[in-house]
Design a protein around this motif. Structure first.
Motif, PDB file in Angstrom:
ATOM      1  N   ASN A 279      45.734  62.485  34.096  1.00  0.00           N
ATOM      2  CA  ASN A 279      46.436  61.327  34.634  1.00  0.00           C
ATOM      3  C   ASN A 279      45.566  60.076  34.628  1.00  0.00           C
ATOM      4  O   ASN A 279      44.360  60.126  34.363  1.00  0.00           O
ATOM      5  CB  ASN A 279      46.927  61.627  36.049  1.00  0.00           C
ATOM      6  CG  ASN A 279      47.991  62.716  36.064  1.00  0.00           C
ATOM      7  OD1 ASN A 279      48.623  62.996  35.053  1.00  0.00           O
ATOM      8  ND2 ASN A 279      48.189  63.339  37.215  1.00  0.00           N
ATOM      9  N   GLU A 280      46.204  58.948  34.941  1.00  0.00           N
ATOM     10  CA  GLU A 280      45.507  57.675  34.991  1.00  0.00           C
ATOM     11  C   GLU A 280      45.953  56.901  36.220  1.00  0.00           C
ATOM     12  O   GLU A 280      47.013  57.171  36.801  1.00  0.00           O
ATOM     13  CB  GLU A 280      45.773  56.853  33.737  1.00  0.00           C
ATOM     14  CG  GLU A 280      47.229  56.446  33.566  1.00  0.00           C
ATOM     15  CD  GLU A 280      47.465  55.586  32.336  1.00  0.00           C
ATOM     16  OE1 GLU A 280      48.590  55.067  32.212  1.00  0.00           O
ATOM     17  OE2 GLU A 280      46.538  55.422  31.511  1.00  0.00           O
ATOM     18  N   ALA A 281      45.133  55.934  36.624  1.00  0.00           N
ATOM     19  CA  ALA A 281      45.464  55.028  37.721  1.00  0.00           C
ATOM     20  C   ALA A 281      45.094  53.622  37.286  1.00  0.00           C
ATOM     21  O   ALA A 281      44.078  53.416  36.626  1.00  0.00           O
ATOM     22  CB  ALA A 281      44.713  55.412  38.991  1.00  0.00           C
ATOM     23  N   ALA A 282      45.938  52.646  37.642  1.00  0.00           N
ATOM     24  CA  ALA A 282      45.704  51.268  37.236  1.00  0.00           C
ATOM     25  C   ALA A 282      45.753  50.344  38.445  1.00  0.00           C
ATOM     26  O   ALA A 282      46.517  50.574  39.394  1.00  0.00           O
ATOM     27  CB  ALA A 282      46.749  50.834  36.210  1.00  0.00           C
ATOM     28  N   LEU A 283      44.931  49.294  38.420  1.00  0.00           N
ATOM     29  CA  LEU A 283      44.950  48.290  39.470  1.00  0.00           C
ATOM     30  C   LEU A 283      44.476  46.969  38.895  1.00  0.00           C
ATOM     31  O   LEU A 283      43.781  46.936  37.870  1.00  0.00           O
ATOM     32  CB  LEU A 283      44.075  48.703  40.653  1.00  0.00           C
ATOM     33  CG  LEU A 283      42.589  48.945  40.410  1.00  0.00           C
ATOM     34  CD1 LEU A 283      41.808  48.692  41.697  1.00  0.00           C
ATOM     35  CD2 LEU A 283      42.350  50.406  39.981  1.00  0.00           C
ATOM     36  N   THR A 284      44.883  45.882  39.533  1.00  0.00           N
ATOM     37  CA  THR A 284      44.479  44.543  39.128  1.00  0.00           C
ATOM     38  C   THR A 284      43.465  44.020  40.136  1.00  0.00           C
ATOM     39  O   THR A 284      43.707  44.054  41.351  1.00  0.00           O
ATOM     40  CB  THR A 284      45.695  43.604  39.066  1.00  0.00           C
ATOM     41  OG1 THR A 284      46.640  44.121  38.125  1.00  0.00           O
ATOM     42  CG2 THR A 284      45.284  42.213  38.637  1.00  0.00           C
ATOM     43  N   VAL A 285      42.314  43.544  39.631  1.00  0.00           N
ATOM     44  CA  VAL A 285      41.216  43.119  40.499  1.00  0.00           C
ATOM     45  C   VAL A 285      40.652  41.806  39.981  1.00  0.00           C
ATOM     46  O   VAL A 285      40.874  41.427  38.823  1.00  0.00           O
ATOM     47  CB  VAL A 285      40.091  44.185  40.528  1.00  0.00           C
ATOM     48  CG1 VAL A 285      40.607  45.512  41.060  1.00  0.00           C
ATOM     49  CG2 VAL A 285      39.489  44.373  39.140  1.00  0.00           C
ATOM     50  N   PRO A 286      39.909  41.059  40.818  1.00  0.00           N
ATOM     51  CA  PRO A 286      39.266  39.837  40.336  1.00  0.00           C
ATOM     52  C   PRO A 286      38.272  40.146  39.216  1.00  0.00           C
ATOM     53  O   PRO A 286      37.570  41.158  39.249  1.00  0.00           O
ATOM     54  CB  PRO A 286      38.545  39.307  41.580  1.00  0.00           C
ATOM     55  CG  PRO A 286      39.293  39.907  42.731  1.00  0.00           C
ATOM     56  CD  PRO A 286      39.723  41.261  42.266  1.00  0.00           C
ATOM     57  N   ALA A 287      38.236  39.269  38.221  1.00  0.00           N
ATOM     58  CA  ALA A 287      37.279  39.441  37.132  1.00  0.00           C
ATOM     59  C   ALA A 287      35.863  39.351  37.670  1.00  0.00           C
ATOM     60  O   ALA A 287      35.589  38.628  38.636  1.00  0.00           O
ATOM     61  CB  ALA A 287      37.508  38.381  36.063  1.00  0.00           C
ATOM     62  N   GLY A 288      34.945  40.091  37.060  1.00  0.00           N
ATOM     63  CA  GLY A 288      33.557  40.101  37.506  1.00  0.00           C
ATOM     64  C   GLY A 288      32.970  41.479  37.384  1.00  0.00           C
ATOM     65  O   GLY A 288      33.421  42.296  36.577  1.00  0.00           O
ATOM     66  N   THR A 289      31.970  41.764  38.181  1.00  0.00           N
ATOM     67  CA  THR A 289      31.284  43.049  38.144  1.00  0.00           C
ATOM     68  C   THR A 289      31.630  43.859  39.382  1.00  0.00           C
ATOM     69  O   THR A 289      31.543  43.354  40.503  1.00  0.00           O
ATOM     70  CB  THR A 289      29.759  42.860  38.065  1.00  0.00           C
ATOM     71  OG1 THR A 289      29.440  42.103  36.890  1.00  0.00           O
ATOM     72  CG2 THR A 289      29.052  44.208  37.991  1.00  0.00           C
ATOM     73  N   VAL A 290      32.027  45.100  39.162  1.00  0.00           N
ATOM     74  CA  VAL A 290      32.400  46.002  40.243  1.00  0.00           C
ATOM     75  C   VAL A 290      31.519  47.244  40.173  1.00  0.00           C
ATOM     76  O   VAL A 290      31.335  47.822  39.090  1.00  0.00           O
ATOM     77  CB  VAL A 290      33.881  46.412  40.138  1.00  0.00           C
ATOM     78  CG1 VAL A 290      34.248  47.406  41.239  1.00  0.00           C
ATOM     79  CG2 VAL A 290      34.784  45.195  40.205  1.00  0.00           C
ATOM     80  N   SER A 291      30.958  47.660  41.306  1.00  0.00           N
ATOM     81  CA  SER A 291      30.199  48.905  41.359  1.00  0.00           C
ATOM     82  C   SER A 291      31.171  50.042  41.632  1.00  0.00           C
ATOM     83  O   SER A 291      31.891  50.038  42.630  1.00  0.00           O
ATOM     84  CB  SER A 291      29.142  48.844  42.459  1.00  0.00           C
ATOM     85  OG  SER A 291      28.433  50.074  42.535  1.00  0.00           O
TER      86      SER A 291
END
Length: 275
Positions: free
Chosen positions: A164-176
């Motif tokens: 399966n997969e999961a999708a989300l929209t987040v602010p552009a940039g670097t995420v840990s």
């Protein structure tokens, strides 16, 4: 001959397999966009289409560039790497595979939770995202039970099961981000700094096995783009846990074999590090 394992793959053929996809707008050219990730550890293969070898020694950890493939019908077969002229019984084959115009997909050769090699197609969402944002998609393609995906220490995709997969929209940039066993704080992969590109879809694949090691592969679709990358993983007891039989919708399964058709052009090795 290069050492290989028999692929226990179920391929779905037939020209009607993709009629329900409905992804081609009226103005789309008569092509499909297909990328392929080879994520079955220790299993190089040769890929044939209509009797011609298109990929010689397609190696695990390899992601192809996006290919524009003519819409139509193809006969596809996979043989052990270095098989003489595609002779003998193929590891998997599919005849009359239909290619719909306008489709955008990534086909992943990977292991099920139980460790059996399969081909899984994923439809890539290329719709627009708000300004300053990026789309992140996490796909579980490892021989492992359900996991939680965390960003900045917070669970953003709980109980994600193979395939399966999961999708989300987040602010552009670097995420840990890291991957932990579902419902625990036991880290299985990461942490890793993930670059989210504005206006693009950043796809993260968890793949591998306890024996071969777990890895993350990253694919950027749309936007300015970025180089594929990987991070080391561990075992973390990932062979334990119950299976989840939920999978992807069937209409795109015909692309499973076809996706390998395009892999002969501009394939590139992912910069991955084995655990």
């Amino acid at each position: 001959m290069t050492r290989t394992r028999t692929l226990g793959v179920t391929a779905v053929a037939g020209a009607g397999a993709l009629l329900a996809l409905g992804v081609a707008p009226a103005s789309a050219a008569d092509t499909a966009t297909v990328s392929v990730l080879h994520a079955v550890p220790d299993t190089p293969v040769d890929v044939y289409a209509d009797g011609e070898r298109l990929i010689d020694d397609f190696r695990p950890g390899t992601l192809t560039d996006p290919l524009q493939l003519p819409a139509g019908s193809y006969d596809v077969a996979l043989f052990p790497a270095d098989a003489a002229d595609g002779s003998g019984t193929p590891l998997v084959s599919a005849n009359g595979v239909s290619v719909p115009a306008g489709a955008n997909a990534t086909v992943v050769a990977h292991l099920t939770e139980a460790g059996q090699p399969v081909l899984t197609p994923f439809v890539n969402d290329t719709s627009a995202v708000p300004a300053g944002q990026g789309r992140v998609v996490v796909r579980h393609t490892a021989a492992a039970p359900a996991v939680d995906v965390r960003a900045g220490g917070q669970v953003v995709a709980p109980g994600l099961a193979n395939p399966n997969e999961a999708a989300l929209t987040v602010p552009a940039g670097t995420v840990s981000a890291d991957v932990v066993l579902a419902g625990t704080d036991t880290v299985a992969l990461g942490p890793a700094d993930l670059t989210v590109t504005e206006g693009a879809t950043t796809v993260v694949y968890a793949w591998g096995s306890q024996d071969a090691g777990y890895e993350l592969a990253v694919q950027t679709i749309g936007g300015p783009g970025s180089a594929p990358s990987g991070v080391p993983g561990g075992t973390a007891g990932l062979v334990d846990g119950a299976a989840d039989d939920a999978g992807l919708p069937l209409p795109l399964l015909g692309l499973s074999a076809l996706g390998l058709l395009g892999a002969g052009v501009a394939a590139r090795r992912l910069a991955t590090t084995r655990a």
